[in-house]
Design a protein around this motif. Structure first.
Motif, PDB file in Angstrom:
ATOM      1  N   THR A  74       0.842  -1.202   0.000  1.00  0.00           N
ATOM      2  CA  THR A  74       0.000   0.000   0.000  1.00  0.00           C
ATOM      3  C   THR A  74       0.873   1.245   0.000  1.00  0.00           C
ATOM      4  OG1 THR A  74      -1.830  -1.099   1.121  1.00  0.00           O
ATOM      5  CG2 THR A  74      -1.722   1.304   1.317  1.00  0.00           C
ATOM      6  N   ALA A  78       0.731   2.888  -6.513  1.00  0.00           N
ATOM      7  CA  ALA A  78       0.265   2.232  -7.731  1.00  0.00           C
ATOM      8  C   ALA A  78       1.329   1.393  -8.424  1.00  0.00           C
ATOM      9  CB  ALA A  78      -0.277   3.279  -8.699  1.00  0.00           C
ATOM     10  N   GLU A  81       0.585  -2.471  -8.000  1.00  0.00           N
ATOM     11  CA  GLU A  81      -0.809  -2.879  -8.179  1.00  0.00           C
ATOM     12  C   GLU A  81      -0.992  -4.388  -8.340  1.00  0.00           C
ATOM     13  OE1 GLU A  81      -4.398  -2.014 -11.330  1.00  0.00           O
ATOM     14  OE2 GLU A  81      -3.086  -0.361 -10.781  1.00  0.00           O
ATOM     15  N   PRO A  82      -0.286  -5.050  -9.252  1.00  0.00           N
ATOM     16  CA  PRO A  82      -0.507  -6.502  -9.396  1.00  0.00           C
ATOM     17  C   PRO A  82      -0.130  -7.275  -8.134  1.00  0.00           C
ATOM     18  CG  PRO A  82       0.833  -5.655 -11.220  1.00  0.00           C
ATOM     19  CD  PRO A  82       0.683  -4.554 -10.218  1.00  0.00           C
ATOM     20  N   LEU A  84      -0.203  -6.159  -5.060  1.00  0.00           N
ATOM     21  CA  LEU A  84      -1.190  -5.889  -4.014  1.00  0.00           C
ATOM     22  C   LEU A  84      -2.431  -6.749  -4.217  1.00  0.00           C
ATOM     23  CD1 LEU A  84      -2.042  -4.340  -1.508  1.00  0.00           C
ATOM     24  CD2 LEU A  84      -2.865  -2.522  -2.999  1.00  0.00           C
ATOM     25  N   ARG A  85      -2.903  -6.832  -5.445  1.00  0.00           N
ATOM     26  CA  ARG A  85      -4.077  -7.667  -5.729  1.00  0.00           C
ATOM     27  C   ARG A  85      -3.798  -9.123  -5.341  1.00  0.00           C
ATOM     28  NH1 ARG A  85      -8.123  -6.189  -8.721  1.00  0.00           N
ATOM     29  NH2 ARG A  85      -8.279  -8.171  -9.808  1.00  0.00           N
ATOM     30  N   LYS A 119      -6.095   4.102  -3.566  1.00  0.00           N
ATOM     31  CA  LYS A 119      -5.830   3.164  -4.659  1.00  0.00           C
ATOM     32  C   LYS A 119      -5.824   1.724  -4.137  1.00  0.00           C
ATOM     33  CE  LYS A 119      -4.716   1.925  -8.812  1.00  0.00           C
ATOM     34  NZ  LYS A 119      -5.662   2.012  -9.905  1.00  0.00           N
ATOM     35  N   ALA A 120      -5.178   1.501  -3.006  1.00  0.00           N
ATOM     36  CA  ALA A 120      -5.124   0.154  -2.428  1.00  0.00           C
ATOM     37  C   ALA A 120      -6.512  -0.335  -2.031  1.00  0.00           C
ATOM     38  CB  ALA A 120      -4.184   0.138  -1.230  1.00  0.00           C
ATOM     39  N   GLU A 122      -9.329   0.570  -3.434  1.00  0.00           N
ATOM     40  CA  GLU A 122     -10.020   0.251  -4.691  1.00  0.00           C
ATOM     41  C   GLU A 122      -9.604  -1.121  -5.207  1.00  0.00           C
ATOM     42  OE1 GLU A 122      -9.183   3.409  -7.439  1.00  0.00           O
ATOM     43  OE2 GLU A 122     -10.228   4.900  -6.240  1.00  0.00           O
ATOM     44  N   LEU A 123      -8.316  -1.404  -5.156  1.00  0.00           N
ATOM     45  CA  LEU A 123      -7.825  -2.701  -5.615  1.00  0.00           C
ATOM     46  C   LEU A 123      -8.361  -3.828  -4.740  1.00  0.00           C
ATOM     47  CD1 LEU A 123      -4.138  -1.725  -6.398  1.00  0.00           C
ATOM     48  CD2 LEU A 123      -5.922  -2.262  -8.055  1.00  0.00           C
ATOM     49  N   SER A 126     -11.941  -4.488  -5.514  1.00  0.00           N
ATOM     50  CA  SER A 126     -12.126  -5.224  -6.775  1.00  0.00           C
ATOM     51  C   SER A 126     -11.853  -6.713  -6.572  1.00  0.00           C
ATOM     52  CB  SER A 126     -11.253  -4.644  -7.888  1.00  0.00           C
ATOM     53  OG  SER A 126      -9.886  -4.937  -7.676  1.00  0.00           O
TER      54      SER A 126
END
Length: 135
Positions: A74, A78, A81-82, A84-85, A119-120, A122-123, A126
């Motif tokens: 986090t 950004a 991103e991958p 973190l998901r 952003k974290a 939101e990820l 999702s």
């Protein structure tokens, strides 16, 4: 190599593989031999160093390790991103609740800033939505 050293190395490697599977449930199906063609010693070295010596069963459990990973990713924002998901998915597999993941991310707002936290979140949301869709 002596037989004693070979046995010790194999024991450390096996311990590392077991810890990696506990740390990351998705590694249960991972075959480190697939890396051997490209990097003949990389998989053994990684497993032995990262998990065989560094981590141990008496240390942090998989859920805690993954929540810490989510926190660190986090703060990176950004650019991760991958990762973190993936960490969110693995944390859920290790028993972390959506609230625990969200609280971990919120805690990082003071270190990574509000945009990184938003952003974290939101990820993570999702990933949670994908989980719901799979049910």
């Amino acid at each position: 190599m002596s037989d004693g050293f070979t046995r010790l190395f194999q024991q450390m490697l096996q311990s590392g593989q077991e810890m990696a599977r506990a740390f990351n449930p998705a590694l249960e199906k991972f075959d480190p031999r697939t890396l051997e063609k490209m990097f003949p010693t990389m998989s053994a070295d990684m497993m032995e160093m990262w998990f065989g010596r560094t981590f141990n069963r008496e240390g942090l459990d998989a859920k805690t390790r993954l929540l810490l990973t989510i926190g660190a990713l986090t703060v990176q924002g950004a650019v991760a991103e991958p990762q973190l998901r993936l960490a969110v998915r693995h944390a859920r597999s290790a028993g972390a609740t959506q609230r625990e993941i969200a609280e971990t991310i919120w805690q990082m707002s003071m270190f990574g800033g509000l945009p990184a936290m938003q952003k974290a979140l939101e990820l993570a949301q999702s990933v949670f939505a994908e989980e719901e869709a799979e049910k």
